[in-house]
Design a protein around this motif. Sequence first.
Motif, PDB file in Angstrom:
ATOM      1  N   GLN A   1      19.374  -5.478 -16.582  1.00  0.00           N
ATOM      2  CA  GLN A   1      18.846  -5.457 -17.947  1.00  0.00           C
ATOM      3  C   GLN A   1      17.735  -6.496 -18.083  1.00  0.00           C
ATOM      4  O   GLN A   1      17.880  -7.529 -18.726  1.00  0.00           O
ATOM      5  CB  GLN A   1      19.978  -5.713 -18.951  1.00  0.00           C
ATOM      6  N   ASP A   2      16.638  -6.192 -17.444  1.00  0.00           N
ATOM      7  CA  ASP A   2      15.491  -7.096 -17.452  1.00  0.00           C
ATOM      8  C   ASP A   2      14.247  -6.234 -17.650  1.00  0.00           C
ATOM      9  O   ASP A   2      13.983  -5.324 -16.850  1.00  0.00           O
ATOM     10  CB  ASP A   2      15.418  -7.865 -16.130  1.00  0.00           C
ATOM     11  N   GLU A   3      13.495  -6.501 -18.702  1.00  0.00           N
ATOM     12  CA  GLU A   3      12.357  -5.653 -19.048  1.00  0.00           C
ATOM     13  C   GLU A   3      11.287  -5.655 -17.956  1.00  0.00           C
ATOM     14  O   GLU A   3      10.644  -4.641 -17.695  1.00  0.00           O
ATOM     15  CB  GLU A   3      11.751  -6.102 -20.381  1.00  0.00           C
ATOM     16  N   GLU A   4      11.105  -6.809 -17.319  1.00  0.00           N
ATOM     17  CA  GLU A   4      10.104  -6.876 -16.245  1.00  0.00           C
ATOM     18  C   GLU A   4      10.512  -5.982 -15.083  1.00  0.00           C
ATOM     19  O   GLU A   4       9.685  -5.250 -14.525  1.00  0.00           O
ATOM     20  CB  GLU A   4       9.936  -8.315 -15.762  1.00  0.00           C
TER      21      GLU A   4
ATOM     22  N   LYS B   1      12.609  -7.927  -8.024  1.00  0.00           N
ATOM     23  CA  LYS B   1      11.210  -8.139  -8.414  1.00  0.00           C
ATOM     24  C   LYS B   1      10.307  -8.257  -7.185  1.00  0.00           C
ATOM     25  O   LYS B   1       9.210  -7.688  -7.141  1.00  0.00           O
ATOM     26  CB  LYS B   1      11.087  -9.392  -9.279  1.00  0.00           C
TER      27      LYS B   1
ATOM     28  N   LYS C   1      18.042   0.350  -9.074  1.00  0.00           N
ATOM     29  CA  LYS C   1      18.436   0.990 -10.335  1.00  0.00           C
ATOM     30  C   LYS C   1      19.955   1.006 -10.499  1.00  0.00           C
ATOM     31  O   LYS C   1      20.470   0.912 -11.617  1.00  0.00           O
ATOM     32  CB  LYS C   1      17.864   2.409 -10.394  1.00  0.00           C
TER      33      LYS C   1
ATOM     34  N   LYS D   1       9.197   1.520 -12.820  1.00  0.00           N
ATOM     35  CA  LYS D   1       8.312   2.644 -13.157  1.00  0.00           C
ATOM     36  C   LYS D   1       7.050   2.629 -12.300  1.00  0.00           C
ATOM     37  O   LYS D   1       6.610   3.661 -11.786  1.00  0.00           O
ATOM     38  CB  LYS D   1       7.942   2.584 -14.640  1.00  0.00           C
TER      39      LYS D   1
ATOM     40  N   ASN E   1      21.652  -1.715 -12.364  1.00  0.00           N
ATOM     41  CA  ASN E   1      21.600  -1.663 -13.830  1.00  0.00           C
ATOM     42  C   ASN E   1      21.141  -3.005 -14.413  1.00  0.00           C
ATOM     43  O   ASN E   1      21.753  -3.558 -15.338  1.00  0.00           O
ATOM     44  CB  ASN E   1      22.971  -1.277 -14.398  1.00  0.00           C
TER      45      ASN E   1
ATOM     46  N   LYS F   1      12.467  -3.356 -15.229  1.00  0.00           N
ATOM     47  CA  LYS F   1      12.344  -1.960 -15.663  1.00  0.00           C
ATOM     48  C   LYS F   1      10.894  -1.474 -15.544  1.00  0.00           C
ATOM     49  O   LYS F   1      10.628  -0.350 -15.110  1.00  0.00           O
ATOM     50  CB  LYS F   1      12.834  -1.814 -17.105  1.00  0.00           C
ATOM     51  N   GLY F   2       9.967  -2.343 -15.936  1.00  0.00           N
ATOM     52  CA  GLY F   2       8.553  -1.984 -15.824  1.00  0.00           C
ATOM     53  C   GLY F   2       8.115  -1.846 -14.383  1.00  0.00           C
ATOM     54  O   GLY F   2       7.353  -0.928 -14.027  1.00  0.00           O
TER      55      GLY F   2
END
Length: 208
Positions: free
Chosen positions: A70-73, A39, A65, A79, A68, A75-76
């Motif tokens: 698995q945290d939505e923040e 983050k 990446k 991007k 892997n 992943k955002g």
Amino acid sequence: MVLLVASLLVGGATSCKSKKKLAKEKAAAEYAMKVDNAKKDLTAIINGSTDWTSDQMADRIAKIKDYNIQDEEVKGLIKQAEAKVEDVRAAEMRKAEEERLRREEEARIRAKQSEFAVIDNQFEAVANANGVDNANNQIQMALQYFETPDIPVLIIISQNGGFNDYDRPTTITKFLNYLKDKKVYKYRVESAKKNGMGKITELELITK
């Protein structure tokens, strides 16, 4: 004896469970640290607060990446960071192209200065001549480079958007006499047209 064996078995089982628990806690702590670092790095990339190149940014994103996570923040943020890398790459390409064009322009100017160095030097000789006779001799030497004593001389006083603003046109003879009187040559040759014999038929100067 039976009690001792039972006690050892219970103790061993408890110890095994403790080790598994510690291993699980350690893995969870390492994962949490990866998430936190991911983050931080992704946010720094997005905010442009790193000194990384676009390739270094892309490498860091690829490594994140690979975790892997698995945290939505996260992943955002990935991007957004990938979009930032594309912007940085585009800026780097523009800068590289601007630098290439700058070097080409400098090379063009150097080549032009070298091409017209003889003329510029002769004009300097007229302006710096010691006495009228010497100046007149230098003028005659200069005129040898021109088709006639009356070829036009255009003096650029400013350039804007690819267009030139010129001073009042003159002739080479008048210009050389001007240099003799003013005793200073504050121009350089910008371009010259020549005839088939290599004599200059039109001269363009620009203020230094």
